[in-house]
Design a protein around this motif. Structure first.
Motif, PDB file in Angstrom:
ATOM      1  N   ASN A  13      26.176 -27.254   3.253  1.00 30.73           N
ATOM      2  CA  ASN A  13      26.868 -28.202   1.739  1.00 30.73           C
ATOM      3  C   ASN A  13      26.838 -30.054   2.019  1.00 30.73           C
ATOM      4  O   ASN A  13      26.323 -30.347   0.468  1.00 30.73           O
ATOM      5  N   ALA A  54      20.563 -23.412   0.443  1.00 37.16           N
ATOM      6  CA  ALA A  54      21.072 -24.617   0.050  1.00 37.16           C
ATOM      7  C   ALA A  54      20.948 -25.356  -0.076  1.00 37.16           C
ATOM      8  O   ALA A  54      21.242 -26.007  -1.616  1.00 37.16           O
ATOM      9  N   SER A  85      28.725 -24.610   7.850  1.00 44.45           N
ATOM     10  CA  SER A  85      28.678 -25.171   7.011  1.00 44.45           C
ATOM     11  C   SER A  85      29.103 -26.440   6.168  1.00 44.45           C
ATOM     12  O   SER A  85      28.811 -26.771   5.136  1.00 44.45           O
ATOM     13  N   SER A 100      23.124 -29.059   0.098  1.00 47.98           N
ATOM     14  CA  SER A 100      23.930 -28.668  -1.999  1.00 47.98           C
ATOM     15  C   SER A 100      23.983 -30.242  -2.517  1.00 47.98           C
ATOM     16  O   SER A 100      23.561 -30.000  -3.229  1.00 47.98           O
ATOM     17  N   GLU A 101      24.385 -30.796  -1.948  1.00 44.26           N
ATOM     18  CA  GLU A 101      25.016 -31.935  -2.578  1.00 44.26           C
ATOM     19  C   GLU A 101      24.120 -32.907  -2.886  1.00 44.26           C
ATOM     20  O   GLU A 101      24.581 -33.440  -3.732  1.00 44.26           O
TER      21      GLU A 101
END
Length: 381
Positions: A80, A113, A76, A83-84
């Motif tokens: 994340n 993502a 995760s 994606s950011e």
């Protein structure tokens, strides 16, 4: 486009990754600690001498701390992060390191993502194996073609194998038009280190730049760099940068040709027109608007050769993209062209307009200059 790594990390000053790891646990693939660098761990799978896909995914690359994507926290965190990264910087695409060393189901989630074009490094010459990573990711670097071109242009293997590789890739890959084609990169000795012949390099470059796929030029190729294995192949660009170099101009010219508004080089049809051990002729476009001649045969001086070109009607006239005074006519489904030292040669249909707008040329040269200036260095292992 940004180069990213999700398989492993690097060592930093003051960090200690020495965590005890039980040998039997690793054998059973349970309780696996990704940060262990004990001798027990390395005795189970010699570095870079993996025997199966499980070892490829679980063992270390050059002793670098390996991340365990099966751990939910690690997984995760990586998803994340990518994606950011896209959201914050508006990134258009990613070049992803060492994708074969991570399970495919992770890359499927990573692709979603990332929300951007993803080009993975699956560094194998096995077409079936490499093709399995297109699907989880948008595309991969075309290593099977790289190894074929190396054999053709530096080891004098028959040029017919270029088409053989292309045909096999069409059967295995979902979309060959987005594969990344290259002849030099940061992990292997440069072309000119293997074969110090500029003409052969230019022929190979012509195929990379004009065949189906996304052409990738490693910095320094246009500066005639000839470094050996890593790190000799990562030469300093300055003070050697020269926009007037012969290869720089050659690459720029073919890059401009790819940007023709009336022909989509990324997807339009590629057709084998003629193939022999030492010559390969192919066309681009549904009407064969562009005809490309390449060779892996070293020759001195000029020579005149005839080639069968049955994709054209008799009377069809083609014009050299470099010289409008060099035009040839198809007669009895044959074309006769003059080659200088077997340098690559590119023709266009006479009825085809080929804009030489100086503004467009300036834009292309500036873009290439900018790419080289910032340095296309791959810093990942």
């Amino acid at each position: 486009m940004v180069d990213v790594v999700a398989n492993h990390m690097g060592y930093t000053g003051g960090c200690c990754w020495n965590v005890d790891c039980d040998k039997q646990q690793l054998v059973n693939f349970t309780g696996f600690n990704p940060f262990n660098k004990s001798e027990d761990y390395h005795s189970l799978c010699e570095i870079m001498n993996w025997k199966n896909q499980t070892e490829v995914e679980l063992c270390r690359l050059a002793k670098l701390p390996d991340l365990n994507q099966s751990d939910q926290y690690v997984r995760s965190t990586l998803l994340n992060w990518i994606s950011e990264l896209t959201k914050k910087y508006g990134i258009d695409g990613y070049r992803i390191d060492t994708v074969t060393e991570v399970a495919k189901d992770f890359w499927s989630e990573f692709q979603v993502a990332a929300d951007a074009f993803c080009l993975g490094e699956a560094s194998s010459d096995n077409i079936t194996y490499t093709a399995e990573y297109q699907g989880p990711l948008n595309a991969v670097l075309n290593f099977p073609l790289y190894y074929t071109m190396k054999r053709v242009f530096t080891e004098n293997q028959s040029m017919k194998t270029l088409q053989t590789t292309l045909d096999q890739e069409k059967m295995k890959f979902e979309d060959i038009t987005v594969l990344g084609n290259f002849l030099d990169n940061h992990d292997f000795q440069r072309f000119l280190s293997i074969s110090p012949n500029i003409t052969l390099l230019m022929n190979n470059l012509a195929y990379v730049l004009l065949s189906q796929g996304i052409p990738i030029i490693y910095y320094g190729t246009e500066q005639v760099f000839n470094g050996g294995n890593d790190p000799e192949n990562r030469e300093a660009l300055w003070p050697h940068y020269n926009q007037k170099s012969r290869l720089y101009k050659f690459i720029s010219q073919l890059s401009l040709l790819r940007r023709r508004s009336d022909l989509d080089f990324s997807s339009d049809q590629q057709t084998e027109v003629y193939a022999a051990d030492d010559y390969f002729v192919f066309s681009r476009g549904d009407k064969h608007q562009i005809l490309i001649f390449i060779s892996n045969k070293i020759s001195d001086g000029n020579l005149t050769k005839k080639f069968p070109v049955n994709v054209y009607k008799d009377g069809t006239v083609l014009v050299n993209i470099e010289n409008d005074n060099d035009s040839v006519e198809v007669t009895h489904s044959m074309i006769e062209i003059e080659l200088y030292k077997n340098m690559p040669k590119v023709y266009r249909l006479q009825t085809d307009t080929n804009s030489s707008d100086p503004v467009r040329i300036s834009i292309i040269m500036t873009m290439l200059s900018s790419l080289v200036t910032i340095g296309i260095y791959w810093v990942a292992s």
